[in-house]
Design an enzyme around this catalytic site. Structure first.
Site, PDB file in Angstrom:
ATOM      1  N   GLU A  73      25.425  13.795 -42.813  1.00  0.00           N
ATOM      2  CA  GLU A  73      24.421  14.863 -42.849  1.00  0.00           C
ATOM      3  C   GLU A  73      23.556  14.964 -41.588  1.00  0.00           C
ATOM      4  O   GLU A  73      22.330  14.955 -41.655  1.00  0.00           O
ATOM      5  CB  GLU A  73      23.545  14.698 -44.091  1.00  0.00           C
ATOM      6  CG  GLU A  73      24.373  14.652 -45.362  1.00  0.00           C
ATOM      7  CD  GLU A  73      23.553  14.492 -46.635  1.00  0.00           C
ATOM      8  OE1 GLU A  73      22.335  14.272 -46.534  1.00  0.00           O
ATOM      9  OE2 GLU A  73      24.147  14.587 -47.716  1.00  0.00           O
TER      10      GLU A  73
ATOM     11  N   GLU B 286      32.738  14.829 -52.013  1.00  0.00           N
ATOM     12  CA  GLU B 286      31.730  14.589 -53.068  1.00  0.00           C
ATOM     13  C   GLU B 286      31.751  15.730 -54.078  1.00  0.00           C
ATOM     14  O   GLU B 286      30.713  16.295 -54.440  1.00  0.00           O
ATOM     15  CB  GLU B 286      30.338  14.449 -52.445  1.00  0.00           C
ATOM     16  CG  GLU B 286      30.268  13.380 -51.360  1.00  0.00           C
ATOM     17  CD  GLU B 286      28.846  13.070 -50.870  1.00  0.00           C
ATOM     18  OE1 GLU B 286      27.867  13.498 -51.515  1.00  0.00           O
ATOM     19  OE2 GLU B 286      28.723  12.386 -49.840  1.00  0.00           O
TER      20      GLU B 286
HETATM   21  C1  GLA Z   1      24.603  13.086 -50.608  1.00  0.00           C
HETATM   22  C2  GLA Z   1      25.088  11.719 -50.175  1.00  0.00           C
HETATM   23  C3  GLA Z   1      25.596  10.939 -51.332  1.00  0.00           C
HETATM   24  C4  GLA Z   1      24.702  11.069 -52.544  1.00  0.00           C
HETATM   25  C5  GLA Z   1      24.494  12.490 -52.876  1.00  0.00           C
HETATM   26  C6  GLA Z   1      23.625  12.601 -54.114  1.00  0.00           C
HETATM   27  O1  GLA Z   1      25.609  13.967 -50.829  1.00  0.00           O
HETATM   28  O2  GLA Z   1      26.086  11.767 -49.217  1.00  0.00           O
HETATM   29  O3  GLA Z   1      25.656   9.605 -50.979  1.00  0.00           O
HETATM   30  O4  GLA Z   1      23.464  10.449 -52.299  1.00  0.00           O
HETATM   31  O5  GLA Z   1      23.845  13.085 -51.782  1.00  0.00           O
HETATM   32  O6  GLA Z   1      23.815  11.541 -54.972  1.00  0.00           O
END
Ligand code: GLA
Length: 395
Positions: free
Chosen positions: A168, A273
């Site tokens: 990020e 994710e």
């Molecule tokens: C982001 C992070 C993850 C997790 C999510 C929410 O996407 O990359 O590790 O913390 O937020 O759980």
């Protein structure tokens, strides 16, 4: 339990289950061992991964552990490899939980992803400060980064197959996020992080990971970032789009364009994710900014007693459409990882508002497959497919 049912039986079971699930979504409750395994169903196309919490990989949550072992061939730690867990105080490493996570993956022959080495969140404040509490100097922070990455990656050399090195780093407009990493070190913190990780384990695959990359400005920012690292000879092997998505965002065209554009970078592409939030939110396109919070509001938590049939159906359709696209891009897509095993464990129960009853995954709170589970097994991308795995080497 038979983890690898013979193909003939699996095919029959799948056809029967799909028919039952389509006609009577609420009635299909097959025994766990009769379900086709997701990892087998998508084996010709991409890995199917899952993020695990500590209860699951230690077996305290036996049902979660069993679902993980049966359906997934890659794992990512939800929290135990973040900086705050691994090095909560200067020089005081705690690898106990991370060791158990890696052992679980090894026991089940899984592709193990480490997550995450450099992030602005879940990183203790001391990392960015000097002894007086003032911002750390570039030299001090670079040395802390090197020390952390070297210790963590060296410990799991040859065992953790890939790392989300930087998480990020981008703003929504595609520029670099003004995190303490950027402000205190400067733009080269990314290249340095990848280089430190590569030195610690030259065999490990190294990835950049972010959310909302389906929005064009951020997608272009990610492409610029990867190209710049590649041009500088920095070892980067993959780009992960998190895909914490909603029913109506991003559009399929956005997902399609993103996977196509990332596929042209010549590195692995991953959905890292995945979850589909069906709860209302008042704001659009918030992506997955963990800093964004909403005050408690029952109107934003309408499905506390289960999903109404029409929403369940919308979730299935959404998952089926996404997986149709994933299969279309299978030539460049290495892995699709779900962010959680069941709806009981999902982080969306507490984000962006505490105490939600969220329903974003394929397994419900009891660990039963939802109609969306069967929907993704029935997907076929049709004739329009990207070309076979070309520039991307197999691991
Ligand atoms: C982001 C992070 C993850 C997790 C999510 C929410 O996407 O990359 O590790 O913390 O937020 O759980």
């Amino acid at each position: 339990m038979n983890l690898n049912p013979p193909p003939r039986r699996a095919a029959t079971t799948l056809a029967t289950l799909l028919a039952a699930a389509t006609v009577h979504p609420g009635l299909a409750q097959p025994a766990a061992e009769d379900l086709p395994a997701l990892k087998d169903a998508f084996q010709p196309h991409f890995r199917v991964g899952v993020a695990l919490n500590e209860a699951q990989f230690t077996g305290r949550d036996a049902r979660g552990a069993q679902l993980a072992a049966r359906h997934f061939n890659s794992i990512t730690p939800e929290n135990v490899m973040k900086w705050a867990s691994l090095q909560p105080a200067p020089g005081k490493f705690d690898f106990a939980a991370a060791d158990r996570f890696v052992e679980f993956g090894e026991r089940h022959g899984m592709f193990i992803v480490g997550h995450t080495l450099v992030w602005h969140s879940q990183t203790p404040a001391w990392v960015f400060q000097d002894e007086a509490g003032a911002p750390a100097s570039r030299e001090v922070l670079l040395e802390r980064m090197r020390h952390h990455i070297t210790n963590v990656v060296t410990r799991y050399r040859g065992r953790v197959h890939a790392w989300d090195v930087v998480n990020e780093a981008l703003n929504e407009d595609g520029s670099l996020r003004p995190s303490p990493w950027l402000r205190l070190i400067g733009e080269d913190y990314l290249a340095r992080a990848f280089t430190f990780a590569h030195e610690a384990d030259p065999q490990a695959e190294l990835y950049y990971n972010d959310y909302s990359l389906e929005n064009a400005p951020k997608r272009e920012g990610a492409i610029r970032l990867v190209r710049k690292l590649q041009a500088a000879g920095v070892p980067i092997h993959g780009l992960g789009t998190q895909q914490h998505v909603k029913l109506d965002w991003p559009t399929l065209a956005q997902v399609d364009a993103t996977l196509a554009a990332f596929g042209r970078l010549g590195i692995k592409v991953m959905v890292t994710e995945l979850d589909v939030d069906v709860l209302p939110q008042r704001t659009r396109n918030r992506g997955a900014d963990v800093g964004f919070r909403l005050a408690a509001d029952p109107a934003l938590n309408p499905y506390t007693n289960g999903l109404p049939t029409d929403v369940q159906q919308a979730l299935s359709t959404r998952y089926a459409e996404l997986f149709r696209l994933y299969r279309k891009h299978a030539a460049v897509l290495d892995r699709v990882t779900f962010w959680g095993v069941t709806d009981r464990d999902t982080w969306l129960n507490n984000w962006p508002m505490a105490g939600r009853t969220a329903h974003p995954l394929l397994f419900d709170r009891a660990g039963q497959p939802k109609p969306a589970f069967f929907a993704i097994l029935g997907t076929d991308p049709g004739p329009e497919r990207t070309s076979p795995r070309a520039a991307v080497s197999a691991p």
